[in-house]
Design a protein around this motif. Structure first.
Motif, short mmCIF file in Angstrom:
data_model
loop_
_atom_site.label_atom_id
_atom_site.label_comp_id
_atom_site.label_asym_id
_atom_site.label_seq_id
_atom_site.Cartn_x
_atom_site.Cartn_y
_atom_site.Cartn_z
N THR A 68 -1.47 5.15 -9.59
CA THR A 68 -2.66 4.32 -9.70
C THR A 68 -3.29 4.45 -11.07
O THR A 68 -3.69 3.46 -11.69
CB THR A 68 -3.67 4.70 -8.59
OG1 THR A 68 -3.05 4.49 -7.32
CG2 THR A 68 -4.93 3.85 -8.67
N TYR A 102 1.24 4.01 -3.69
CA TYR A 102 0.32 5.07 -3.26
C TYR A 102 0.44 6.26 -4.21
O TYR A 102 1.54 6.64 -4.61
CB TYR A 102 0.65 5.51 -1.83
CG TYR A 102 -0.26 6.59 -1.34
CD1 TYR A 102 -1.53 6.28 -0.87
CD2 TYR A 102 0.12 7.92 -1.36
CE1 TYR A 102 -2.39 7.26 -0.43
CE2 TYR A 102 -0.72 8.91 -0.92
CZ TYR A 102 -1.98 8.58 -0.46
OH TYR A 102 -2.83 9.56 -0.03
N GLY A 144 -5.26 4.26 -1.34
CA GLY A 144 -4.21 4.03 -0.37
C GLY A 144 -4.73 3.57 0.98
O GLY A 144 -3.96 3.20 1.84
N GLN A 202 0.83 -1.21 0.00
CA GLN A 202 0.00 0.00 0.00
C GLN A 202 0.86 1.26 0.00
O GLN A 202 0.56 2.22 -0.69
CB GLN A 202 -0.94 0.03 1.22
CG GLN A 202 -1.96 -1.07 1.24
CD GLN A 202 -3.06 -0.88 0.20
OE1 GLN A 202 -2.88 -0.24 -0.83
NE2 GLN A 202 -4.19 -1.48 0.47
N ASP A 203 1.94 1.25 0.76
CA ASP A 203 2.82 2.41 0.83
C ASP A 203 3.58 2.63 -0.48
O ASP A 203 3.77 3.76 -0.91
CB ASP A 203 3.86 2.24 1.96
CG ASP A 203 3.23 2.22 3.33
OD1 ASP A 203 2.10 2.73 3.48
OD2 ASP A 203 3.87 1.69 4.25
#
Length: 88
Positions: free
Chosen positions: A50, A45, A84, A41-42
């Motif tokens: 994305t 982000y 995120g 996720q980090d």
């Protein structure tokens, strides 16, 4: 000499997006976690990243035989966790 090279999380995300195996950014994140990448996720982000991954997924996704492919959505919320946030 053995080849111990492992792509970074970001490099692997782009590989998966281009591979045709992942329909969404959420699919990419799931695969990365299954492959043992940490802090996915980090590392994935941000809106620009994305968006770029999403476009690659849409352009390259190949549905498994027998599966219908829905029309690409223009929605910014295609992936429930792309902002995120960590899903509950």
């Amino acid at each position: 000499m053995s080849n111990n090279f492992r792509p970074t999380t970001l490099e692997r995300a782009y590989e998966l997006a281009r591979s045709g195996e992942c329909r969404t950014v959420g699919d990419i994140k799931t695969r990365l976690q299954q492959e043992g990448h940490e802090r996915v996720q980090d590392r994935l982000y941000g809106g620009s990243l994305t968006s770029a991954l999403r476009k690659l997924c849409v352009a390259h996704y190949v549905a498994p035989e027998g599966e219908d492919v829905p029309a690409p959505a223009d929605s910014e919320h295609e992936d429930e966790d792309e902002d995120g946030s960590v899903p509950a």
